[in-house]
Motif scaffolding. Structure first.
Motif, PDB file in Angstrom:
ATOM      1  N   LYS A  11       0.826  -1.212   0.000  1.00  0.00           N
ATOM      2  CA  LYS A  11       0.000   0.000   0.000  1.00  0.00           C
ATOM      3  C   LYS A  11       0.858   1.259   0.000  1.00  0.00           C
ATOM      4  N   GLN A  12       1.977   1.226   0.709  1.00  0.00           N
ATOM      5  CA  GLN A  12       2.869   2.375   0.733  1.00  0.00           C
ATOM      6  C   GLN A  12       3.631   2.538  -0.576  1.00  0.00           C
ATOM      7  N   LEU A  13       3.832   1.459  -1.292  1.00  0.00           N
ATOM      8  CA  LEU A  13       4.639   1.491  -2.513  1.00  0.00           C
ATOM      9  C   LEU A  13       3.825   1.669  -3.788  1.00  0.00           C
ATOM     10  N   THR A  14       2.508   1.668  -3.691  1.00  0.00           N
ATOM     11  CA  THR A  14       1.703   1.796  -4.908  1.00  0.00           C
ATOM     12  C   THR A  14       1.931   3.144  -5.596  1.00  0.00           C
ATOM     13  N   GLY A  15       2.191   4.185  -4.831  1.00  0.00           N
ATOM     14  CA  GLY A  15       2.471   5.489  -5.443  1.00  0.00           C
ATOM     15  C   GLY A  15       3.718   5.457  -6.298  1.00  0.00           C
ATOM     16  N   ARG A  16       4.744   4.780  -5.801  1.00  0.00           N
ATOM     17  CA  ARG A  16       5.989   4.651  -6.585  1.00  0.00           C
ATOM     18  C   ARG A  16       5.739   3.821  -7.838  1.00  0.00           C
ATOM     19  N   ALA A  17       4.914   2.791  -7.717  1.00  0.00           N
ATOM     20  CA  ALA A  17       4.601   1.964  -8.883  1.00  0.00           C
ATOM     21  C   ALA A  17       3.844   2.792  -9.924  1.00  0.00           C
ATOM     22  N   LYS A  18       2.938   3.648  -9.469  1.00  0.00           N
ATOM     23  CA  LYS A  18       2.202   4.499 -10.410  1.00  0.00           C
ATOM     24  C   LYS A  18       3.115   5.513 -11.073  1.00  0.00           C
ATOM     25  N   GLN A  19       4.130   5.997 -10.347  1.00  0.00           N
ATOM     26  CA  GLN A  19       5.092   6.913 -10.961  1.00  0.00           C
ATOM     27  C   GLN A  19       5.863   6.198 -12.065  1.00  0.00           C
ATOM     28  N   GLN A  20       6.221   4.961 -11.814  1.00  0.00           N
ATOM     29  CA  GLN A  20       7.002   4.184 -12.785  1.00  0.00           C
ATOM     30  C   GLN A  20       6.165   3.791 -14.000  1.00  0.00           C
ATOM     31  N   TRP A  21       4.942   3.345 -13.733  1.00  0.00           N
ATOM     32  CA  TRP A  21       4.059   2.857 -14.797  1.00  0.00           C
ATOM     33  C   TRP A  21       2.741   3.610 -14.719  1.00  0.00           C
ATOM     34  N   GLY A  22       2.708   4.785 -15.310  1.00  0.00           N
ATOM     35  CA  GLY A  22       1.548   5.663 -15.238  1.00  0.00           C
ATOM     36  C   GLY A  22       0.279   5.109 -15.845  1.00  0.00           C
ATOM     37  N   LYS A  23       0.403   4.128 -16.725  1.00  0.00           N
ATOM     38  CA  LYS A  23      -0.789   3.547 -17.336  1.00  0.00           C
ATOM     39  C   LYS A  23      -1.516   2.574 -16.406  1.00  0.00           C
ATOM     40  N   LEU A  24      -0.877   2.182 -15.318  1.00  0.00           N
ATOM     41  CA  LEU A  24      -1.542   1.297 -14.368  1.00  0.00           C
ATOM     42  C   LEU A  24      -2.564   2.103 -13.570  1.00  0.00           C
ATOM     43  N   LEU A  29      -3.483  -1.774  -9.444  1.00  0.00           N
ATOM     44  CA  LEU A  29      -2.556  -1.919  -8.329  1.00  0.00           C
ATOM     45  C   LEU A  29      -3.220  -2.571  -7.120  1.00  0.00           C
ATOM     46  N   GLN A  30      -4.504  -2.329  -6.948  1.00  0.00           N
ATOM     47  CA  GLN A  30      -5.224  -2.970  -5.859  1.00  0.00           C
ATOM     48  C   GLN A  30      -5.358  -4.474  -6.116  1.00  0.00           C
ATOM     49  N   VAL A  31      -5.628  -4.848  -7.350  1.00  0.00           N
ATOM     50  CA  VAL A  31      -5.738  -6.264  -7.706  1.00  0.00           C
ATOM     51  C   VAL A  31      -4.394  -6.969  -7.547  1.00  0.00           C
ATOM     52  N   VAL A  32      -3.315  -6.297  -7.928  1.00  0.00           N
ATOM     53  CA  VAL A  32      -1.972  -6.880  -7.857  1.00  0.00           C
ATOM     54  C   VAL A  32      -1.600  -7.243  -6.421  1.00  0.00           C
ATOM     55  N   GLU A  33      -1.961  -6.383  -5.472  1.00  0.00           N
ATOM     56  CA  GLU A  33      -1.697  -6.611  -4.045  1.00  0.00           C
ATOM     57  C   GLU A  33      -0.268  -7.054  -3.751  1.00  0.00           C
ATOM     58  N   GLY A  34       0.684  -6.534  -4.496  1.00  0.00           N
ATOM     59  CA  GLY A  34       2.083  -6.832  -4.228  1.00  0.00           C
ATOM     60  C   GLY A  34       2.600  -8.127  -4.828  1.00  0.00           C
ATOM     61  N   ASP A  37       4.292 -11.461 -10.037  1.00  0.00           N
ATOM     62  CA  ASP A  37       3.851 -11.978 -11.332  1.00  0.00           C
ATOM     63  C   ASP A  37       2.615 -11.245 -11.840  1.00  0.00           C
ATOM     64  N   MET A  38       1.740 -10.850 -10.928  1.00  0.00           N
ATOM     65  CA  MET A  38       0.550 -10.101 -11.343  1.00  0.00           C
ATOM     66  C   MET A  38       0.923  -8.691 -11.789  1.00  0.00           C
ATOM     67  N   LEU A  39       1.886  -8.071 -11.121  1.00  0.00           N
ATOM     68  CA  LEU A  39       2.355  -6.753 -11.538  1.00  0.00           C
ATOM     69  C   LEU A  39       2.945  -6.827 -12.941  1.00  0.00           C
ATOM     70  N   SER A  40       3.776  -7.803 -13.155  1.00  0.00           N
ATOM     71  CA  SER A  40       4.381  -7.991 -14.468  1.00  0.00           C
ATOM     72  C   SER A  40       3.302  -8.185 -15.541  1.00  0.00           C
ATOM     73  N   GLY A  41       2.299  -8.969 -15.223  1.00  0.00           N
ATOM     74  CA  GLY A  41       1.199  -9.209 -16.168  1.00  0.00           C
ATOM     75  C   GLY A  41       0.420  -7.944 -16.493  1.00  0.00           C
ATOM     76  N   LYS A  42       0.157  -7.125 -15.474  1.00  0.00           N
ATOM     77  CA  LYS A  42      -0.563  -5.866 -15.712  1.00  0.00           C
ATOM     78  C   LYS A  42       0.271  -4.906 -16.556  1.00  0.00           C
ATOM     79  N   ILE A  43       1.575  -4.904 -16.331  1.00  0.00           N
ATOM     80  CA  ILE A  43       2.457  -4.055 -17.138  1.00  0.00           C
ATOM     81  C   ILE A  43       2.425  -4.520 -18.594  1.00  0.00           C
ATOM     82  N   GLN A  44       2.499  -5.830 -18.791  1.00  0.00           N
ATOM     83  CA  GLN A  44       2.399  -6.382 -20.148  1.00  0.00           C
ATOM     84  C   GLN A  44       1.112  -5.926 -20.817  1.00  0.00           C
ATOM     85  N   GLU A  45       0.031  -6.073 -20.090  1.00  0.00           N
ATOM     86  CA  GLU A  45      -1.296  -5.758 -20.623  1.00  0.00           C
ATOM     87  C   GLU A  45      -1.429  -4.279 -20.973  1.00  0.00           C
TER      88      GLU A  45
END
Length: 79
Positions: A11-24, A29-34, A37-45
Motif C-alpha cells: 500500500k505504501q509502494l503503490t504510489g511509486r509503482a504508479k510513478q514508474q508505470w503511469g498507465k496502471l 494496483l489494488q488487484v496486484v496486491e504486491g 507476477d501479477m504486476l508484471s502481467g498488468k504491465i504487459q497488458e
C-alpha cells in the motif's frame, strides 16, 4: 529490497509503482496486491510489451527501491 518486503508494504509502494508505470490504474494496483507476477502481467497488458521486458522492468524497479522507499524509520540499507 526483497519482494517479500515489497509485498508487505504494498500500500505504501503503490504510489511509486504508479510513478514508474503511469498507465496502471488504482484498480490494477489494488488487484496486484504486491504479487510480482501479477504486476508484471498488468504491465504487459497496459503497455503491450513482452513478458521478458515486463519482468526486466519490475526487476529494475525492485532494485531501485532499495534506497528510496518509505521513510527513514522503515528503510534498511545494506552498507
Amino acid at each position: 529490497m526483497n519482494w517479500d518486503t515489497i509485498q508487505g508494504n504494498w500500500k505504501q509502494l503503490t504510489g511509486r509503482a504508479k510513478q514508474q508505470w503511469g498507465k496502471l490504474t488504482d484498480d490494477d494496483l489494488q488487484v496486484v496486491e504486491g504479487h510480482r507476477d501479477m504486476l508484471s502481467g498488468k504491465i504487459q497488458e497496459r503497455y503491450g510489451i513482452a513478458k521478458d521486458e515486463a519482468d526486466k522492468q519490475v526487476s529494475a524497479w525492485e532494485k531501485s527501491s532499495d534506497d528510496t522507499w518509505l521513510d527513514a524509520g522503515t528503510r534498511t540499507r545494506r552498507d
